[in-house]
Each structure stands twice: as structure tokens, then as C-alpha cells.
Design a protein around this motif. Structure first.
Motif, PDB file in Angstrom:
ATOM      1  N   ASN A   1      -1.705   5.287  19.921  1.00 16.23           N
ATOM      2  CA  ASN A   1      -1.993   4.030  19.210  1.00 16.23           C
ATOM      3  C   ASN A   1      -2.100   2.825  20.134  1.00 16.23           C
ATOM      4  OD1 ASN A   1      -2.178   5.095  16.654  1.00 16.23           O
ATOM      5  ND2 ASN A   1       0.029   4.961  16.286  1.00 16.23           N
ATOM      6  N   THR A   2      -1.891   3.027  21.428  1.00 13.75           N
ATOM      7  CA  THR A   2      -1.949   1.886  22.359  1.00 13.75           C
ATOM      8  C   THR A   2      -3.392   1.605  22.763  1.00 13.75           C
ATOM      9  OG1 THR A   2       0.242   2.456  23.229  1.00 13.75           O
ATOM     10  CG2 THR A   2      -1.125   0.988  24.586  1.00 13.75           C
ATOM     11  N   THR A   3      -3.767   0.344  22.620  1.00 13.37           N
ATOM     12  CA  THR A   3      -5.114  -0.081  23.041  1.00 13.37           C
ATOM     13  C   THR A   3      -5.084  -0.357  24.541  1.00 13.37           C
ATOM     14  OG1 THR A   3      -5.555  -1.042  20.877  1.00 13.37           O
ATOM     15  CG2 THR A   3      -6.878  -1.862  22.716  1.00 13.37           C
ATOM     16  N   ILE A   4      -5.986   0.291  25.272  1.00 16.15           N
ATOM     17  CA  ILE A   4      -6.065   0.077  26.723  1.00 16.15           C
ATOM     18  C   ILE A   4      -7.486  -0.382  27.064  1.00 16.15           C
ATOM     19  CG2 ILE A   4      -5.639   1.029  29.029  1.00 16.15           C
ATOM     20  CD1 ILE A   4      -3.961   3.249  27.750  1.00 16.15           C
ATOM     21  N   LEU A   5      -7.581  -1.642  27.485  1.00 15.55           N
ATOM     22  CA  LEU A   5      -8.882  -2.226  27.815  1.00 15.55           C
ATOM     23  C   LEU A   5      -9.194  -2.012  29.285  1.00 15.55           C
ATOM     24  CD1 LEU A   5      -8.439  -5.684  26.026  1.00 15.55           C
ATOM     25  CD2 LEU A   5      -9.215  -3.492  25.061  1.00 15.55           C
ATOM     26  N   TYR A   6     -10.473  -1.990  29.602  1.00 15.87           N
ATOM     27  CA  TYR A   6     -10.902  -1.995  31.000  1.00 15.87           C
ATOM     28  C   TYR A   6     -11.385  -3.398  31.350  1.00 15.87           C
ATOM     29  CZ  TYR A   6     -13.666  -1.816  35.130  1.00 15.87           C
ATOM     30  OH  TYR A   6     -14.155  -2.124  36.374  1.00 15.87           O
ATOM     31  N   GLY A   7     -11.070  -3.870  32.541  1.00 17.45           N
ATOM     32  CA  GLY A   7     -11.589  -5.157  33.013  1.00 17.45           C
ATOM     33  C   GLY A   7     -11.988  -5.070  34.467  1.00 17.45           C
ATOM     34  N   GLY A   8     -13.082  -5.741  34.791  1.00 20.66           N
ATOM     35  CA  GLY A   8     -13.555  -5.768  36.178  1.00 20.66           C
ATOM     36  C   GLY A   8     -15.056  -5.622  36.203  1.00 20.66           C
ATOM     37  N   SER A   9     -15.749  -6.783  36.271  1.00 16.72           N
ATOM     38  CA  SER A   9     -17.219  -6.802  36.328  1.00 16.72           C
ATOM     39  C   SER A   9     -17.860  -6.009  35.201  1.00 16.72           C
ATOM     40  CB  SER A   9     -17.702  -6.326  37.701  1.00 16.72           C
ATOM     41  OG  SER A   9     -17.215  -7.194  38.710  1.00 16.72           O
ATOM     42  N   CYS A  10     -17.240  -6.073  34.034  1.00 18.65           N
ATOM     43  CA  CYS A  10     -17.841  -5.429  32.863  1.00 18.65           C
ATOM     44  C   CYS A  10     -18.934  -6.356  32.330  1.00 18.65           C
ATOM     45  CB  CYS A  10     -16.754  -5.195  31.814  1.00 18.65           C
ATOM     46  SG  CYS A  10     -17.338  -4.317  30.377  1.00 18.65           S
ATOM     47  N   LYS A  11     -20.065  -5.786  32.018  1.00 14.71           N
ATOM     48  CA  LYS A  11     -21.186  -6.570  31.494  1.00 14.71           C
ATOM     49  C   LYS A  11     -21.967  -5.725  30.492  1.00 14.71           C
ATOM     50  CE  LYS A  11     -23.293  -5.892  36.058  1.00 14.71           C
ATOM     51  NZ  LYS A  11     -22.136  -5.461  36.858  1.00 14.71           N
ATOM     52  N   ALA A  12     -22.986  -6.372  29.890  1.00 15.31           N
ATOM     53  CA  ALA A  12     -23.726  -5.673  28.832  1.00 15.31           C
ATOM     54  C   ALA A  12     -24.295  -4.343  29.331  1.00 15.31           C
ATOM     55  CB  ALA A  12     -24.842  -6.571  28.305  1.00 15.31           C
ATOM     56  N   SER A  13     -24.725  -4.328  30.612  1.00 18.39           N
ATOM     57  CA  SER A  13     -25.400  -3.131  31.117  1.00 18.39           C
ATOM     58  C   SER A  13     -24.454  -1.951  31.378  1.00 18.39           C
ATOM     59  CB  SER A  13     -26.147  -3.479  32.409  1.00 18.39           C
ATOM     60  OG  SER A  13     -25.230  -4.005  33.356  1.00 18.39           O
ATOM     61  N   ASN A  14     -23.156  -2.203  31.511  1.00 16.25           N
ATOM     62  CA  ASN A  14     -22.255  -1.057  31.759  1.00 16.25           C
ATOM     63  C   ASN A  14     -21.209  -0.861  30.650  1.00 16.25           C
ATOM     64  OD1 ASN A  14     -20.305  -3.031  32.353  1.00 16.25           O
ATOM     65  ND2 ASN A  14     -20.656  -2.912  34.558  1.00 16.25           N
ATOM     66  N   ALA A  15     -21.154  -1.806  29.689  1.00 15.46           N
ATOM     67  CA  ALA A  15     -20.085  -1.758  28.675  1.00 15.46           C
ATOM     68  C   ALA A  15     -20.172  -0.487  27.823  1.00 15.46           C
ATOM     69  CB  ALA A  15     -20.159  -2.992  27.784  1.00 15.46           C
ATOM     70  N   LYS A  16     -21.365  -0.131  27.425  1.00 19.12           N
ATOM     71  CA  LYS A  16     -21.509   1.001  26.502  1.00 19.12           C
ATOM     72  C   LYS A  16     -20.939   2.277  27.115  1.00 19.12           C
ATOM     73  CE  LYS A  16     -24.584   2.075  22.820  1.00 19.12           C
ATOM     74  NZ  LYS A  16     -25.164   1.113  21.927  1.00 19.12           N
ATOM     75  N   GLU A  17     -21.285   2.516  28.362  1.00 22.63           N
ATOM     76  CA  GLU A  17     -20.815   3.743  29.018  1.00 22.63           C
ATOM     77  C   GLU A  17     -19.292   3.702  29.224  1.00 22.63           C
ATOM     78  OE1 GLU A  17     -22.812   4.904  32.664  1.00 22.63           O
ATOM     79  OE2 GLU A  17     -21.165   6.303  33.105  1.00 22.63           O
ATOM     80  N   LEU A  18     -18.789   2.541  29.652  1.00 29.99           N
ATOM     81  CA  LEU A  18     -17.331   2.430  29.855  1.00 29.99           C
ATOM     82  C   LEU A  18     -16.590   2.625  28.532  1.00 29.99           C
ATOM     83  CD1 LEU A  18     -17.371  -0.591  32.306  1.00 29.99           C
ATOM     84  CD2 LEU A  18     -16.209   1.578  32.784  1.00 29.99           C
ATOM     85  N   PHE A  19     -17.073   1.959  27.480  1.00 30.03           N
ATOM     86  CA  PHE A  19     -16.367   1.999  26.189  1.00 30.03           C
ATOM     87  C   PHE A  19     -16.501   3.355  25.502  1.00 30.03           C
ATOM     88  CE2 PHE A  19     -17.053  -2.903  25.481  1.00 30.03           C
ATOM     89  CZ  PHE A  19     -16.343  -3.161  26.645  1.00 30.03           C
ATOM     90  N   ALA A  20     -17.456   4.159  25.970  1.00 32.09           N
ATOM     91  CA  ALA A  20     -17.628   5.484  25.358  1.00 32.09           C
ATOM     92  C   ALA A  20     -16.564   6.468  25.844  1.00 32.09           C
ATOM     93  CB  ALA A  20     -19.014   6.020  25.683  1.00 32.09           C
ATOM     94  N   GLN A  21     -15.828   6.094  26.877  1.00 32.96           N
ATOM     95  CA  GLN A  21     -14.788   6.998  27.392  1.00 32.96           C
ATOM     96  C   GLN A  21     -13.646   7.084  26.379  1.00 32.96           C
ATOM     97  OE1 GLN A  21     -15.644   8.666  30.187  1.00 32.96           O
ATOM     98  NE2 GLN A  21     -17.474   7.405  29.889  1.00 32.96           N
ATOM     99  N   PRO A  22     -13.102   8.276  26.173  1.00 36.83           N
ATOM    100  CA  PRO A  22     -12.116   8.438  25.091  1.00 36.83           C
ATOM    101  C   PRO A  22     -10.859   7.570  25.232  1.00 36.83           C
ATOM    102  CG  PRO A  22     -12.390  10.474  26.383  1.00 36.83           C
ATOM    103  CD  PRO A  22     -13.485   9.549  26.795  1.00 36.83           C
ATOM    104  N   ASP A  23     -10.484   7.231  26.448  1.00 37.59           N
ATOM    105  CA  ASP A  23      -9.257   6.436  26.620  1.00 37.59           C
ATOM    106  C   ASP A  23      -9.524   4.970  26.948  1.00 37.59           C
ATOM    107  OD1 ASP A  23      -6.888   8.253  26.259  1.00 37.59           O
ATOM    108  OD2 ASP A  23      -8.161   9.459  27.552  1.00 37.59           O
ATOM    109  N   VAL A  24     -10.782   4.563  26.879  1.00 37.80           N
ATOM    110  CA  VAL A  24     -11.134   3.153  27.116  1.00 37.80           C
ATOM    111  C   VAL A  24     -11.415   2.524  25.751  1.00 37.80           C
ATOM    112  CG1 VAL A  24     -12.755   1.560  28.226  1.00 37.80           C
ATOM    113  CG2 VAL A  24     -12.069   3.676  29.402  1.00 37.80           C
ATOM    114  N   ASP A  25     -10.614   1.525  25.404  1.00 35.65           N
ATOM    115  CA  ASP A  25     -10.676   0.972  24.038  1.00 35.65           C
ATOM    116  C   ASP A  25     -11.316  -0.410  23.990  1.00 35.65           C
ATOM    117  OD1 ASP A  25      -9.216   3.258  23.106  1.00 35.65           O
ATOM    118  OD2 ASP A  25      -7.427   2.355  23.983  1.00 35.65           O
ATOM    119  N   GLY A  26     -12.118  -0.726  24.998  1.00 35.28           N
ATOM    120  CA  GLY A  26     -12.777  -2.019  25.012  1.00 35.28           C
ATOM    121  C   GLY A  26     -12.611  -2.678  26.363  1.00 35.28           C
TER     122      GLY A  26
END
Ligand code: PEP
Length: 252
Positions: free
Chosen positions: A206-231
Motif C-alpha cells: 500500500n506504500t506509494t513510491i514515486l520516482y524523481g529525477g529528470s522525469c518528463k513527458a517523454s519518459n514518464a509513461k515508461e517509468l510509471f508503467a513499472q509495477p513498483d513505480v507509482d508516479g
């Protein structure tokens, strides 16, 4: 419950007027395109009250970028968790690598800030992450484990459930260098396993774990599609409404 979150971190950018305009622009876009994730604007203290008034709280929540490690009193220039709460902000970003590096925020200080945030009804977005040297030495897992343990593992399971984690490799912040989706997934899954070992699988799931670091529109979809990346926690790309929406849209 594990949420999908896209949170902006404006850092020390935007005058009050510019910030209100940016918030209004994000708000207008989301009024026409309802977000499929929780959207948070992390703003400097001076913007909080006005941004809270400007946005529709159904679509946008507001976060401070810091709060004091003391409850109140003679701490010139500091802003307490209670003060942040009184603006209507719901979240507070704590432990950002810029605060750790430039302002000497240790795990012990951050532990105090987390406690004060929670005691005042604020939800911490707690940042962790390794510097390049630690990544190159293969020490990223032990670094993030220690950051989580030292500042958060004194919490009850109930309180831990209120924490949003943001994994931000310091070498990827503001550098244009993003972790690959595989690197992000690997360490997010590891962080979740550390939480599971302490609080059990349900809390970890139930823990939300976000990714941060040069995230932008062009890479967000792939990063957020990872099962343990919640935004994502978004710095530079949160400073223009269209760029920020491009990331929010990854969930549409
Ligand atoms: C941040 O500072 O939290 C961040 C992720 O910055 P950027 O998106 O600019 O790398």
C-alpha cells in the motif's frame, strides 16, 4: 491505499504572481481533462495560501517543500508544520537531496520533521536516493535502506501508511540524466521489500513510491508503467503547465 501521484516541486522558482498563474494554468487544464492520478503542486511557503485558493481541491492538492524541525518559538526564518497546515496544504516534501546537501539535513533532523508533519496532519512526501559515487560503488540499496530506517522506521504501521516515498537518485536530479525504467523498478522493488520486512506485505503493497529525477513527458509513461513505480516527483518539468500536464497525462 497505494495511490498514483504526480507531484511538482517548484523549488525556489516563481514570484507569488507567477506561481499563482502557473497553478491557475494547471488547474484550467485539469478542469477540462480530469486527472487519473493524484496531482500535487509543491510550492515555496509564500505561495501556499494563494495556490490552495486558486486550485480545485478535487483535482489538485498542495504541498510545502519543507517544514521546521521544531514545533514553534524563537527560530527566525523557519516555518512550522502547524503553519504549513494552516494554509490548507495537505502534504510536505521532506528530505529532498537539496535540503540534505545544502542545508545539512540529517536523518535525525528529518525524523523530527516527519513526526511534526504527522502530528499536525500533514502527509510527508519523503525523499531518498543515492549520489553518483554511491551508485557507482553499488551502494544504492544500502543508502536508501538506511535513509528509510533512520528517519521512518520508528513510526507505527498506521503512521507509516501516511508516508509517500520518493526515490530520487541525486545523479538524475536536474541533470537530464534519468534512471532507466529497469533501474527505477529494481530499486523501487527493493525499497518495497525493506518496508515489507519491517511492516509486512500489506503495508508495503500500500506504500506509494514515486520516482524523481529528470522525469518528463517523454519518459514518464515508461517509468510509471513499472509495477513498483507509482508516479513521479517532478522538478524542472513542473514549472510549465503544459510540460507538467504531459506527465500527468501518462496516466490517462
Ligand atoms: C526534484 O528535484 O525533485 C526533481 C526530480 O528535479 P528534476 O525533475 O528537475 O530532475
Amino acid at each position: 491505499m497505494r495511490q498514483k501521484i504526480v507531484a511538482g516541486n517548484w523549488k525556489m522558482n516563481k514570484t507569488l504572481q507567477e506561481g499563482v498563474e502557473l497553478a491557475k494554468n494547471v488547474n484550467d487544464i485539469l478542469a477540462k481533462n480530469a486527472p487519473k492520478c493524484t496531482v500535487i503542486l509543491g510550492t515555496p511557503f509564500i505561495h501556499l495560501t494563494e495556490v490552495v485558493k486558486t486550485v480545485d481541491s478535487k483535482n489538485i492538492k498542495v504541498a510545502a517543500e519543507n517544514c521546521a524541525d521544531m514545533a514553534s518559538g524563537a527560530y527566525t526564518g523557519e516555518v512550522s508544520a502547524a503553519m504549513v497546515k494552516s494554509t490548507g496544504a495537505q502534504y510536505v516534501i521532506l528530505g529532498h537531496s537539496e535540503r540534505r546537501t545544502y542545508y545539512g539535513e540529517t536523518d535525525a533532523i528529518l525524523k523530527e520533521k516527519v513526526d511534526l508533519a504527522l502530528a499536525n496532519g500533514l502527509l510527508p512526501i519523503f525523499c531518498i536516493g543515492e549520489v553518483l559515487e554511491q551508485r557507482e560503488a553499488g551502494k544504492q540499496n544500502e543508502v536508501v535502506k538506511a535513509q528509510v530506517e533512520n528517519a521512518l522506521f520508528h513510526l507505527s504501521a498506521d503512521d507509516f501508511g501516511k508516508i509517500v516515498l520518493a526515490y530520487e537518485p541525486v545523479w538524475a536530479i536536474g541533470t537530464g540524466k534519468t534512471a532507466t525504467s529497469a533501474q527505477a523498478e529494481e530499486i523501487h522493488a527493493y525499497i518495497r521489500s525493506v518496508i515489507a520486512a519491517k511492516y509486512g506485505k500489506e503495508v508495503a503493497d500500500n506504500t506509494t513510491i514515486l520516482y524523481g529525477g529528470s522525469c518528463k513527458a517523454s519518459n514518464a509513461k515508461e517509468l510509471f508503467a513499472q509495477p513498483d513505480v507509482d508516479g513521479g516527483l517532478i522538478g524542472g518539468a513542473s514549472l510549465k503547465a503544459e510540460d507538467f500536464y504531459g506527465i500527468i497525462e501518462a496516466y490517462n
